[in-house]
Design an enzyme around this catalytic site. Structure first.
Site, PDB file in Angstrom:
ATOM      1  N   HIS A   1      -0.037   4.537   4.525  1.00  0.00           N
ATOM      2  CA  HIS A   1      -0.545   5.061   3.268  1.00  0.00           C
ATOM      3  C   HIS A   1      -0.108   6.510   3.065  1.00  0.00           C
ATOM      4  O   HIS A   1       0.316   6.894   1.967  1.00  0.00           O
ATOM      5  CB  HIS A   1      -2.074   4.964   3.244  1.00  0.00           C
ATOM      6  CG  HIS A   1      -2.565   3.556   3.135  1.00  0.00           C
ATOM      7  ND1 HIS A   1      -3.903   3.246   3.014  1.00  0.00           N
ATOM      8  CD2 HIS A   1      -1.911   2.377   3.133  1.00  0.00           C
ATOM      9  CE1 HIS A   1      -4.044   1.924   2.931  1.00  0.00           C
ATOM     10  NE2 HIS A   1      -2.842   1.381   3.002  1.00  0.00           N
TER      11      HIS A   1
ATOM     12  N   SER B   1       0.812  -1.212   0.000  1.00  0.00           N
ATOM     13  CA  SER B   1       0.000   0.000   0.000  1.00  0.00           C
ATOM     14  C   SER B   1       0.848   1.266   0.000  1.00  0.00           C
ATOM     15  O   SER B   1       0.504   2.256  -0.650  1.00  0.00           O
ATOM     16  CB  SER B   1      -0.942   0.008   1.213  1.00  0.00           C
ATOM     17  OG  SER B   1      -1.800  -1.106   1.188  1.00  0.00           O
TER      18      SER B   1
END
Length: 300
Positions: A237, A192
């Site tokens: 993220h 991610s």
């Protein structure tokens, strides 16, 4: 000519410069050397020999992207390799654990995912290897689908070397953010950070190309908000997104003169920043006893 004389072209008949055994009266319009039909290529004016065509191709400046990469329609090799490595790593964890959804029980998963207290205790490989581990099939599919869509666009824009730098530094950026700002409890795994870094890169590229970025902003926003209701790492993220975006911004805004030097400097600066974050956080937990104590107090 006597009957027993040589057979073939007369002495005054030109022969191809590349094939001396082939008589020809054709000539290259650029160098005026004789050439047979196999050695001539159509040109804007007349025909040119293959040597002149190749020389001309070398002298023509090829168009480049904003980051300085040569524009090409080649396969996105780096993206395909990253997807293959992630899928392979997932398959290994599934085989070890015997479950496609609970693969985090696999020994290789435990040994390579980023567990902060173990990372701070010297197992630094986890900050990189964790980017190839995924919590179950859905986690893998979502990340690989995003990589499949976004990756080729950025790889073509940046070129293979720059793209690889953005990918891996974004991955490390996600690990660094979770490690530095997070707690010792959260186990981090997944691509991610790298994927969000490529989304940040795509945002910068589209903005510089004056293309609509609203769709990208909405997708990134939805993904970040969804982190508040799942176990996904919001810090991971965000860290990847910021590093990927800033690094790409530095690459596309680098001046054409000494462009490579500026871009290398940006990569080195990003790597040093992430290294400092890891070292500073680890220094806060500088002994095994402190790591174990904090982990036991806050996580168990």
């Amino acid at each position: 000519m006597p009957p027993d004389g040589p057979v073939g072209a007369q002495p005054e008949t030109p022969v191809c410069v590349r094939h001396p055994d082939r008589p020809t009266r054709l000539r290259c319009t650029r160098c005026d050397r004789p050439a047979c039909p196999d050695c001539l290529r159509d040109a804007s004016v007349g025909m040119q020999c293959v040597d002149c065509v190749n020389e001309g191709a070398r002298s023509v400046r090829r168009p480049r992207t904003l980051a300085g990469a040569e524009i090409s329609n080649g396969r996105p090799i780096i993206t395909q390799v990253m997807i293959a490595l992630n899928v392979l790593a997932y398959v290994v964890t599934v085989v070890q654990s015997g479950s496609p959804m609970n693969n985090s029980r696999a020994g290789v998963f435990t040994a390579t995912s980023m567990i902060p207290e173990l990372t701070a205790n010297g197992e630094w490989w986890r900050i990189l290897t964790s980017g190839f581990m995924h919590f179950g099939l859905i986690h893998l599919v979502l990340n690989m689908a995003a990589l499949f869509v976004v990756g080729p666009v950025i790889e073509q824009e940046l070129g293979k070397l720059r793209y690889s730098a953005v990918y891996f530094l974004s991955l490390l950026g996600g690990s660094a953010a979770a490690f530095y700002f997070g707690t010792v409890c959260q186990q981090l795994a997944g691509a991610s950070g790298a994927v969000f870094g490529l989304m940040g890169a795509l945002l910068i590229v589209f903005k510089r190309q004056k293309r609509d970025i609203s769709t990208i902003v909405v997708i990134v926003g939805i993904n970040l908000v969804s982190n508040l209701f799942t176990n996904a790492s919001l810090l991971g993220h965000l860290g990847g997104f910021v590093i990927g975006g800033l690094l790409t911004l530095a690459m596309v805004k680098a001046p054409q003169q000494n462009r490579n030097a500026y871009q290398i400097g940006a990569v080195v600066a990003a790597a040093l920043l992430l290294g400092v974050m890891f070292v500073l956080r680890a220094s806060e937990l500088d002994t095994t006893a402190e790591i174990v104590l904090e982990y036991a107090r806050t996580c168990r």
